[in-house]
Design a protein around this motif. Structure first.
Motif, PDB file in Angstrom:
ATOM      1  N   LEU A   1      -9.044   6.352 -10.575  1.00 32.43           N
ATOM      2  CA  LEU A   1      -9.827   5.173 -10.725  1.00 32.43           C
ATOM      3  C   LEU A   1     -11.496   5.891  -9.779  1.00 32.43           C
ATOM      4  O   LEU A   1     -11.012   7.085  -9.169  1.00 32.43           O
ATOM      5  CB  LEU A   1      -9.614   3.928  -9.963  1.00 32.43           C
ATOM      6  CG  LEU A   1      -9.151   2.983 -10.504  1.00 32.43           C
ATOM      7  CD1 LEU A   1      -8.695   1.787  -8.503  1.00 32.43           C
ATOM      8  CD2 LEU A   1      -9.691   2.840 -11.126  1.00 32.43           C
ATOM      9  N   PRO A   2     -12.560   5.646  -9.602  1.00 31.35           N
ATOM     10  CA  PRO A   2     -13.957   6.367  -8.733  1.00 31.35           C
ATOM     11  C   PRO A   2     -13.176   6.042  -6.785  1.00 31.35           C
ATOM     12  O   PRO A   2     -12.351   4.914  -6.509  1.00 31.35           O
ATOM     13  CB  PRO A   2     -14.761   5.659  -8.893  1.00 31.35           C
ATOM     14  CG  PRO A   2     -14.798   4.986 -10.223  1.00 31.35           C
ATOM     15  CD  PRO A   2     -13.291   4.886 -10.590  1.00 31.35           C
ATOM     16  N   LEU A   3     -13.352   7.303  -6.685  1.00 29.59           N
ATOM     17  CA  LEU A   3     -12.597   7.367  -5.357  1.00 29.59           C
ATOM     18  C   LEU A   3     -13.091   5.925  -4.376  1.00 29.59           C
ATOM     19  O   LEU A   3     -12.158   6.160  -3.582  1.00 29.59           O
ATOM     20  CB  LEU A   3     -13.684   8.776  -4.608  1.00 29.59           C
ATOM     21  CG  LEU A   3     -12.990  10.226  -4.863  1.00 29.59           C
ATOM     22  CD1 LEU A   3     -14.106  11.141  -4.557  1.00 29.59           C
ATOM     23  CD2 LEU A   3     -11.577  10.031  -4.200  1.00 29.59           C
ATOM     24  N   ALA A   4     -14.167   5.552  -3.757  1.00 29.23           N
ATOM     25  CA  ALA A   4     -14.897   4.476  -3.351  1.00 29.23           C
ATOM     26  C   ALA A   4     -13.490   3.160  -3.947  1.00 29.23           C
ATOM     27  O   ALA A   4     -13.617   1.804  -3.344  1.00 29.23           O
ATOM     28  CB  ALA A   4     -16.193   4.372  -3.501  1.00 29.23           C
TER      29      ALA A   4
ATOM     30  N   ASP B   1      -9.433   4.708  16.032  1.00 40.60           N
ATOM     31  CA  ASP B   1      -8.724   5.613  16.584  1.00 40.60           C
ATOM     32  C   ASP B   1      -7.979   6.469  14.919  1.00 40.60           C
ATOM     33  O   ASP B   1      -7.946   6.950  14.865  1.00 40.60           O
ATOM     34  CB  ASP B   1      -7.227   6.034  16.979  1.00 40.60           C
ATOM     35  CG  ASP B   1      -7.301   6.201  18.185  1.00 40.60           C
ATOM     36  OD1 ASP B   1      -8.579   6.493  18.899  1.00 40.60           O
ATOM     37  OD2 ASP B   1      -6.755   5.717  19.197  1.00 40.60           O
ATOM     38  N   LEU B   2      -8.883   5.371  13.711  1.00 37.25           N
ATOM     39  CA  LEU B   2      -8.226   5.456  12.386  1.00 37.25           C
ATOM     40  C   LEU B   2      -9.764   6.371  11.614  1.00 37.25           C
ATOM     41  O   LEU B   2     -10.794   5.490  11.853  1.00 37.25           O
ATOM     42  CB  LEU B   2      -8.206   4.521  11.597  1.00 37.25           C
ATOM     43  CG  LEU B   2      -7.438   3.721  12.318  1.00 37.25           C
ATOM     44  CD1 LEU B   2      -6.753   2.151  11.936  1.00 37.25           C
ATOM     45  CD2 LEU B   2      -6.047   4.541  12.431  1.00 37.25           C
ATOM     46  N   ASP B   3      -9.497   7.346  10.682  1.00 33.55           N
ATOM     47  CA  ASP B   3     -10.161   7.690  10.043  1.00 33.55           C
ATOM     48  C   ASP B   3     -10.220   7.037   8.022  1.00 33.55           C
ATOM     49  O   ASP B   3      -9.129   6.812   8.386  1.00 33.55           O
ATOM     50  CB  ASP B   3     -10.058   9.714   9.906  1.00 33.55           C
ATOM     51  CG  ASP B   3     -10.279  10.088  11.187  1.00 33.55           C
ATOM     52  OD1 ASP B   3     -10.939   9.518  11.462  1.00 33.55           O
ATOM     53  OD2 ASP B   3      -9.667  10.882  11.575  1.00 33.55           O
ATOM     54  N   GLU B   4     -11.156   7.384   7.357  1.00 34.23           N
ATOM     55  CA  GLU B   4     -11.129   6.877   6.042  1.00 34.23           C
ATOM     56  C   GLU B   4     -11.769   7.566   5.399  1.00 34.23           C
ATOM     57  O   GLU B   4     -12.253   8.167   5.606  1.00 34.23           O
ATOM     58  CB  GLU B   4     -12.237   5.197   6.423  1.00 34.23           C
ATOM     59  CG  GLU B   4     -12.239   4.787   5.373  1.00 34.23           C
ATOM     60  CD  GLU B   4     -13.412   3.035   4.614  1.00 34.23           C
ATOM     61  OE1 GLU B   4     -13.310   2.981   4.022  1.00 34.23           O
ATOM     62  OE2 GLU B   4     -14.294   3.691   5.633  1.00 34.23           O
ATOM     63  N   LEU B   5     -10.723   6.884   4.308  1.00 30.58           N
ATOM     64  CA  LEU B   5     -10.402   7.834   2.997  1.00 30.58           C
ATOM     65  C   LEU B   5     -10.483   7.252   1.662  1.00 30.58           C
ATOM     66  O   LEU B   5      -9.756   6.733   1.840  1.00 30.58           O
ATOM     67  CB  LEU B   5      -9.228   8.863   2.777  1.00 30.58           C
ATOM     68  CG  LEU B   5      -8.763  10.051   4.490  1.00 30.58           C
ATOM     69  CD1 LEU B   5      -7.615  10.744   4.140  1.00 30.58           C
ATOM     70  CD2 LEU B   5     -10.278  10.866   4.800  1.00 30.58           C
ATOM     71  N   GLU B   6     -11.243   8.402   1.090  1.00 28.63           N
ATOM     72  CA  GLU B   6     -11.749   7.099  -0.296  1.00 28.63           C
ATOM     73  C   GLU B   6     -10.298   7.695  -1.052  1.00 28.63           C
ATOM     74  O   GLU B   6     -10.874   8.704  -1.146  1.00 28.63           O
ATOM     75  CB  GLU B   6     -13.371   7.189  -0.321  1.00 28.63           C
ATOM     76  CG  GLU B   6     -13.911   6.387  -0.153  1.00 28.63           C
ATOM     77  CD  GLU B   6     -15.226   6.041  -0.087  1.00 28.63           C
ATOM     78  OE1 GLU B   6     -16.088   6.696  -0.891  1.00 28.63           O
ATOM     79  OE2 GLU B   6     -16.152   5.163   0.640  1.00 28.63           O
ATOM     80  N   VAL B   7      -9.971   7.292  -1.499  1.00 28.18           N
ATOM     81  CA  VAL B   7      -8.484   8.276  -2.068  1.00 28.18           C
ATOM     82  C   VAL B   7      -8.180   7.395  -3.980  1.00 28.18           C
ATOM     83  O   VAL B   7      -7.562   7.763  -4.488  1.00 28.18           O
ATOM     84  CB  VAL B   7      -7.594   7.684  -1.673  1.00 28.18           C
ATOM     85  CG1 VAL B   7      -7.228   7.997  -0.181  1.00 28.18           C
ATOM     86  CG2 VAL B   7      -6.699   6.103  -1.478  1.00 28.18           C
ATOM     87  N   GLY B   8      -9.477   6.329  -4.524  1.00 27.35           N
ATOM     88  CA  GLY B   8      -9.668   6.219  -5.534  1.00 27.35           C
ATOM     89  C   GLY B   8      -8.732   7.084  -6.760  1.00 27.35           C
ATOM     90  O   GLY B   8      -8.289   6.563  -7.474  1.00 27.35           O
TER      91      GLY B   8
ATOM     92  N   SER C   1       0.876  -1.686   0.466  1.00 26.63           N
ATOM     93  CA  SER C   1       0.212   0.044  -0.211  1.00 26.63           C
ATOM     94  C   SER C   1       0.889   1.179   0.133  1.00 26.63           C
ATOM     95  O   SER C   1       0.210   2.131   0.183  1.00 26.63           O
ATOM     96  CB  SER C   1      -0.592  -0.224   1.026  1.00 26.63           C
ATOM     97  OG  SER C   1      -1.712  -0.968   1.051  1.00 26.63           O
ATOM     98  N   ARG C   2       1.980   1.498  -0.054  1.00 25.89           N
ATOM     99  CA  ARG C   2       2.947   2.028   0.731  1.00 25.89           C
ATOM    100  C   ARG C   2       2.910   3.326  -0.737  1.00 25.89           C
ATOM    101  O   ARG C   2       2.790   4.700  -0.315  1.00 25.89           O
ATOM    102  CB  ARG C   2       4.574   1.863   0.589  1.00 25.89           C
ATOM    103  CG  ARG C   2       4.693   1.355   1.798  1.00 25.89           C
ATOM    104  CD  ARG C   2       6.700   1.383   2.225  1.00 25.89           C
ATOM    105  NE  ARG C   2       6.979   0.170   3.198  1.00 25.89           N
ATOM    106  CZ  ARG C   2       7.646  -0.466   2.971  1.00 25.89           C
ATOM    107  NH1 ARG C   2       8.033  -1.269   2.179  1.00 25.89           N
ATOM    108  NH2 ARG C   2       7.434  -0.858   3.987  1.00 25.89           N
ATOM    109  N   ALA C   3       2.971   2.626  -2.210  1.00 22.77           N
ATOM    110  CA  ALA C   3       2.937   3.526  -3.634  1.00 22.77           C
ATOM    111  C   ALA C   3       1.196   4.566  -3.100  1.00 22.77           C
ATOM    112  O   ALA C   3       1.817   5.769  -3.623  1.00 22.77           O
ATOM    113  CB  ALA C   3       2.049   2.889  -4.237  1.00 22.77           C
ATOM    114  N   ILE C   4      -0.177   4.174  -2.607  1.00 18.03           N
ATOM    115  CA  ILE C   4      -1.061   5.470  -2.711  1.00 18.03           C
ATOM    116  C   ILE C   4      -0.773   5.775  -1.490  1.00 18.03           C
ATOM    117  O   ILE C   4      -1.232   6.678  -2.240  1.00 18.03           O
ATOM    118  CB  ILE C   4      -2.413   3.914  -2.926  1.00 18.03           C
ATOM    119  CG1 ILE C   4      -3.665   4.684  -2.908  1.00 18.03           C
ATOM    120  CG2 ILE C   4      -2.620   3.192  -1.596  1.00 18.03           C
ATOM    121  CD1 ILE C   4      -4.642   4.072  -3.698  1.00 18.03           C
ATOM    122  N   PHE C   5      -0.565   5.255  -0.220  1.00 18.99           N
ATOM    123  CA  PHE C   5      -0.323   6.057   0.113  1.00 18.99           C
ATOM    124  C   PHE C   5       0.691   7.725   0.300  1.00 18.99           C
ATOM    125  O   PHE C   5       0.045   9.123   0.454  1.00 18.99           O
ATOM    126  CB  PHE C   5       0.040   5.673   2.097  1.00 18.99           C
ATOM    127  CG  PHE C   5      -0.770   5.240   2.766  1.00 18.99           C
ATOM    128  CD1 PHE C   5      -1.348   5.509   3.579  1.00 18.99           C
ATOM    129  CD2 PHE C   5      -0.910   3.626   2.165  1.00 18.99           C
ATOM    130  CE1 PHE C   5      -1.704   5.209   4.534  1.00 18.99           C
ATOM    131  CE2 PHE C   5      -1.901   2.677   3.069  1.00 18.99           C
ATOM    132  CZ  PHE C   5      -2.378   3.883   4.671  1.00 18.99           C
TER     133      PHE C   5
END
Length: 74
Positions: free
Chosen positions: A52-55, A40-47, A20-24
């Motif tokens: 790609l589509p965000l989700a 304690d974690l927030d989810e971000l849609e980053v597609g 996952s390093r590249a997308i982060f």
């Protein structure tokens, strides 16, 4: 911060999953809405960072790696 708030990815944790390093890294400096929260974690849609589509891709980050943004600042 709460679900729906816009945040900028300001930094990354020192340890990331190898696959996952590249997308982060592509997300640093970009603004996304918080779409979920677990513990304690927030989810971000980053597609969109990979065309790609965000989700299609999500990352989870601790709040200390995020900077709140107002909708006008994005």
């Amino acid at each position: 911060m709460k679900i729906g708030d816009l945040v900028k990815v300001a930094s990354l944790p020192a340890i990331l999953p190898a696959d996952s390093r590249a997308i982060f890294h592509l997300c640093v400096g970009r603004v996304f809405p918080i779409v979920g929260r677990q513990g304690d974690l927030d989810e971000l849609e980053v597609g969109e960072v990979v065309g790609l589509p965000l989700a299609m891709h999500s990352i989870w980050l601790e709040p200390e790696h995020l900077v709140p943004q107002d909708s006008a600042a994005s």
